[in-house]
Design a protein around this motif. Structure first.
Motif: not given
Ligand code: PGA
Ligand code: ZN
Length: 407
Positions: A123-133, A159-163, A167-170, A383-391
């Motif tokens: 919705g419109a009032f969502r925060g603008d934080n991003f989850p850390i993988p 401490g990653a400055p961006s999503v 992702v690439f650090a993992n 967000i917990k969703t693995g590191t490598v592999g297509g899915e």
């Protein structure tokens, strides 16, 4: 309004069949989603039925009642799914049919609106934080044989400055772990979620993780910690009342002391399911012992003590935990409870009580990216969703696109 719902069997990442749903609206909106599937499932999860049976039951009981409803009225669709099922745990139409229809409905509604799914859900009032993988890089338990007893060792690039950098650090930690193992002459295949599954002790896995994280931390120049999914319900022998680590056992008190010690020694950012799924008091004891203060541990830099099998995305079980101070965060898996509305309610209850939410994949996955949108929409800490592999990369790459506003 929803014109039609089609259900079919498709492949998941383990090669098992799972349920996929297509939702088509009168105005031409289209949504498609597939149910994931767990291997170390909690005893109190909603029930996954064999896909053929789940599809037949959903076609008979649920589909006729949902066709004709507004796709944008997620709560109504989810309520009708529940009513059509008629049980507490979706054991009639299957949580796999339910969650596929629920998620496909949300996507169809987003399509009608011409909005990205995270925007429709948040919705419109969502925060603008991003989850850390959280990236699973070493694992065993139910996800790989002859590997670690602790199910998952997870990189946490806090401490990653961006999503995209997170992702690439993992991925870099995953590669650094392979090098560490190579240096130690330990061969390693991969487990169900793409994590390395070496035949090493848990103690050695801690060392390998620590070294890999440090190497990559130096390379990228921001803080990376790590965490665990102990999946302790799978280790627990309820007759003997001990946790079984191969030839060794730990009593409940020893288990609590062990986890507290590891948090301290390795400055862990995250520990999931440190105790059996019935032990609310043990969770409370550990949570108090590691000195977690107040609201949203992720924001205070405290270690998350996260309930997966303990809470199973269920607000009743979460409320029980909140009442006794069990943990400080909840894992959110929509298929554990059956609908997006229920998953949202669990996040909301968590946040209202200073608990963090961690949106999660399952060990059996598809290319479906709904959880990336759900994590952004609900302002989840991780967000917990693995590191490598297509899915797994399907979700990670979608997260990168969302951050880039390119979905
Ligand atoms: P599962 O395990 O998807 O195999 O149940 C993942 C987890 O325990 O978090
Ligand atoms: Zn878990």
């Amino acid at each position: 309004r929803i014109r039609s719902i089609s259900l079919r069997r498709v492949l998941d990442s383990r090669g098992n069949p799972t349920v996929e749903a297509d939702v088509l609206t009168e105005s031409g909106g289209f949504g498609r989603a597939a149910a994931p599937s767990g291997a170390s499932t909690g005893e109190y999860e909603a029930v996954e039925r064999p896909p053929t049976e789940a599809i037949a039951a959903a076609r008979e009981h649920a589909v006729p009642r949902i066709e004709g409803l507004f796709a944008g009225d997620q709560r109504e669709v989810d309520a009708v799914l529940r009513a059509a099922d008629g049980t507490d745990d979706f054991s009639e139409i299957g949580a796999n049919s339910a969650v596929a229809i629920s998620m496909a409905t949300a996507k169809a509604a987003a399509d009608v609106l011409g909005a990205p799914l995270y925007q429709h859900l948040g919705g419109a009032f969502r925060g603008d934080n991003f989850p850390i993988p959280l990236g699973n890089v070493i694992g065993g338990g139910e996800h790989a044989r002859d590997a670690t007893h602790i199910q998952e060792f997870l990189a946490a690039p806090v401490g990653a400055p961006s999503v995209v950098e997170a992702v690439f650090a993992n991925a870099a930690v995953h590669a650094a772990v392979a090098e560490e193992l190579d240096e130690r002459d330990v061969p390693a295949a991969k487990g169900d979620e793409g994590a390395w599954a070496p035949a090493i002790s848990d103690a050695e896995a801690f060392e390998v993780m620590d070294a890999a994280v440090e190497t990559i931390e130096d390379e990228v120049g921001f803080e990376i910690r790590f965490g665990l999914d102990v999946a302790a319900a799978e280790l627990y022998d309820s007759d003997e009342e001990v946790y079984v680590y191969g030839d060794e056992t730990k009593t409940r008190a020893e288990q609590i002391a062990y986890v507290a010690e590891m948090i301290d020694e390795y400055d862990l950012a995250y520990v999931e399911d440190p105790l059996d799924e019935d032990d609310f008091e043990g969770y409370a004891e550990l949570t108090e012992r590691v000195g977690v203060a107040g609201a949203r541990p992720s924001q205070a830099g405290d270690c998350l003590i996260c309930g997966d099998d303990l809470f199973v995305t269920n607000t009743d079980r979460l409320q029980t935990g909140i009442d006794v101070g069990a943990g400080n965060s909840i894992l959110i898996k929509p298929n554990q409870i059956g609908t997006l509305s229920d998953a949202f309610d669990a996040v909301e209850l968590a946040h209202r009580n200073g608990y963090d939410a961690v949106v999660s994949h399952r060990s059996g996955e598809t290319e479906d990216t709904t959880i990336a949108h759900l994590a952004v929409a609900t302002d989840a800490a991780y967000i917990k969703t693995g590191t490598v592999g297509g899915e797994r990369t399907a979700k990670l790459n979608e997260l990168i696109r969302i951050a880039d506003d390119a979905v």
